[in-house]
Design a protein around this motif. Sequence first.
Motif, mmCIF file in Angstrom:
data_model
loop_
_atom_site.group_PDB
_atom_site.id
_atom_site.type_symbol
_atom_site.label_atom_id
_atom_site.label_comp_id
_atom_site.label_asym_id
_atom_site.label_seq_id
_atom_site.Cartn_x
_atom_site.Cartn_y
_atom_site.Cartn_z
ATOM 1 N N ILE A 91 -7.705 9.753 -5.028
ATOM 2 C CA ILE A 91 -8.336 8.565 -5.604
ATOM 3 C C ILE A 91 -8.590 7.576 -4.474
ATOM 4 O O ILE A 91 -7.675 7.233 -3.716
ATOM 5 N N ARG A 92 -9.826 7.122 -4.382
ATOM 6 C CA ARG A 92 -10.217 6.203 -3.311
ATOM 7 C C ARG A 92 -10.588 4.852 -3.918
ATOM 8 O O ARG A 92 -11.434 4.786 -4.812
ATOM 9 N N ILE A 93 -9.934 3.795 -3.447
ATOM 10 C CA ILE A 93 -10.214 2.446 -3.930
ATOM 11 C C ILE A 93 -11.246 1.803 -3.005
ATOM 12 O O ILE A 93 -10.979 1.564 -1.823
ATOM 13 N N THR A 94 -12.431 1.548 -3.541
ATOM 14 C CA THR A 94 -13.496 0.925 -2.758
ATOM 15 C C THR A 94 -13.593 -0.562 -3.103
ATOM 16 O O THR A 94 -13.047 -1.023 -4.111
ATOM 17 N N LYS A 95 -14.318 -1.280 -2.286
ATOM 18 C CA LYS A 95 -14.513 -2.712 -2.534
ATOM 19 C C LYS A 95 -15.278 -2.923 -3.837
ATOM 20 O O LYS A 95 -14.969 -3.836 -4.617
ATOM 21 N N LYS A 96 -16.269 -2.059 -4.095
ATOM 22 C CA LYS A 96 -17.065 -2.174 -5.314
ATOM 23 C C LYS A 96 -16.204 -1.990 -6.552
ATOM 24 O O LYS A 96 -16.279 -2.770 -7.514
ATOM 25 N N VAL A 108 0.835 -1.205 0.000
ATOM 26 C CA VAL A 108 0.000 0.000 0.000
ATOM 27 C C VAL A 108 0.870 1.255 0.000
ATOM 28 O O VAL A 108 0.618 2.212 -0.756
ATOM 29 N N LYS A 109 1.913 1.266 0.833
ATOM 30 C CA LYS A 109 2.797 2.440 0.898
ATOM 31 C C LYS A 109 3.536 2.652 -0.427
ATOM 32 O O LYS A 109 3.764 3.789 -0.845
ATOM 33 N N GLN A 110 3.895 1.564 -1.081
ATOM 34 C CA GLN A 110 4.585 1.680 -2.362
ATOM 35 C C GLN A 110 3.688 2.327 -3.415
ATOM 36 O O GLN A 110 4.129 3.219 -4.162
ATOM 37 N N ASN A 158 -5.452 0.683 -14.580
ATOM 38 C CA ASN A 158 -6.076 1.812 -15.273
ATOM 39 C C ASN A 158 -5.717 3.147 -14.629
ATOM 40 O O ASN A 158 -5.504 4.159 -15.323
ATOM 41 N N ILE A 159 -5.659 3.161 -13.304
ATOM 42 C CA ILE A 159 -5.324 4.399 -12.591
ATOM 43 C C ILE A 159 -3.900 4.825 -12.919
ATOM 44 O O ILE A 159 -3.631 5.996 -13.198
ATOM 45 N N MET A 160 -2.966 3.858 -12.909
ATOM 46 C CA MET A 160 -1.565 4.193 -13.205
ATOM 47 C C MET A 160 -1.375 4.571 -14.669
ATOM 48 O O MET A 160 -0.466 5.340 -15.006
ATOM 49 N N MET A 180 1.750 7.139 -6.633
ATOM 50 C CA MET A 180 0.726 8.122 -6.983
ATOM 51 C C MET A 180 1.093 9.524 -6.505
ATOM 52 O O MET A 180 0.810 10.514 -7.173
ATOM 53 N N ALA A 181 1.734 9.604 -5.345
ATOM 54 C CA ALA A 181 2.122 10.911 -4.806
ATOM 55 C C ALA A 181 3.114 11.622 -5.714
ATOM 56 O O ALA A 181 3.141 12.852 -5.783
ATOM 57 N N ILE A 182 3.934 10.851 -6.413
ATOM 58 C CA ILE A 182 4.884 11.451 -7.368
ATOM 59 C C ILE A 182 4.138 12.230 -8.448
ATOM 60 O O ILE A 182 4.618 13.256 -8.945
ATOM 61 N N ASP A 183 2.938 11.771 -8.809
ATOM 62 C CA ASP A 183 2.107 12.462 -9.801
ATOM 63 C C ASP A 183 1.134 13.444 -9.148
ATOM 64 O O ASP A 183 0.210 13.939 -9.792
#
Length: 416
Positions: free
Chosen positions: A403-408, A341-343, A389-391, A348-351
């Motif tokens: 960006i929030r990753i949900t279970k759905k 998760v931290k990786q 897709n996000i990356m 994403m934080a780099i962008d």
Amino acid sequence: MSKNDKKEPKCSFCGHPAYMTEQLLSGPDDVHICNKCVEACAEMVGLVKPEPEKEKGFSLENLETVPSPRQIMDHLDRYVIGHSYAKRVLSVAVHNHYKRLKHSLIDPKDNNLPESLKDVEIEKSNILLMGPTGSGKTLLAKTLAKMLDVPFAIADATTLTEAGYVGEDVENILLNLIRNADMDIEKAEHGIIYVDEIDKIGKRTGNVSITRDVSGEGVQQALLKIIEGTIARVPPAGGRKHPEQKYIEINTGNILFICGGAFVGLQDIIHKRHGAGSLGFAQEYNKANEEEQTNEIETEDLIQFGLIPEFVGRLPVIASLKELSKEELLEIITKPNNSIVKQFKKLMAIDGIQLTFDKAALNEIAEIAIAKKTGARGLRSIFEKIMLNIMFDSPESKNPETIRITKKYMKEILEA
């Protein structure tokens, strides 16, 4: 001022002439500054942070640098979740191994041991790690080597064959260690080698053959010489040996070997020894104490599994890793210094994107890994698929966003 002085500009800050600097920048009114002074100014105002001092690595010249078992275990706890008993066994074994090497450098006349112990030679104790795929065997070995700052190499036992057969010579596992030590033989001789899939070279009594056993007992015999300590001759370019070739000679007597394997079916052998074939209470007792029984593995169990007695004798330290629970997988996902998760959050934080995961989504990921029986090893591939897709779009994101990753969302991606 002479004409020669005007022709030889100097740094207005440190006074060094141009020929003593890598670069001299000129400004108005005959003012100059050299590259070193520019770097110093940038560091002073905080534009450039000074390089942090590197931690001193493991040194055989100083006995005090050998970490205690507790220090080793505390370090392992920061990177490897669970397996407290196995980490305790490893910590003691690794500490004793390098303490043994340190003591060997001390002149017998200078040590404070009783006379009756001065001539006692301490034998090397190699390690056998047993546990299911993805339980963390390789990570434990790799983390130990990184902490001690010693060369480390991984070998796959299934690729090895006896000399004279198609495949990889056993001596070639030493070549990776030498290369990782930057061809420093002395440094390599104090490194760690992790031999994975060691259970796959067990000789099978059900497949008796009149021909030589290329992938089983023969490989164990070849490995045995290296593990117990010998002067090995390694081809510098790898591959097969031939008579006219030059070799690198390396003493394996002080290399720590950690062998790992899943040993599928060994538990049945242990159950049988404990009387699991009986009915009623005894059968329930054995099932309830499965983990305790695994930590009581005897030499006969490993020999019955297919390892030759001499090979088992060279792996006296045995640590068992159990299958990771859902709670432990969740900790692996989020807790360690370099958790998955931290990786991804850092990527994403780099962008300029803040990434968050719902707890329900992480729970689902852990359950998927358990269902697939991939352990921690399969977590990365699950995350890569979810984040694909996000990356793909994030580098072109114009404004910082969350960006929030949900279970759905996760289930939609994985079921697509």
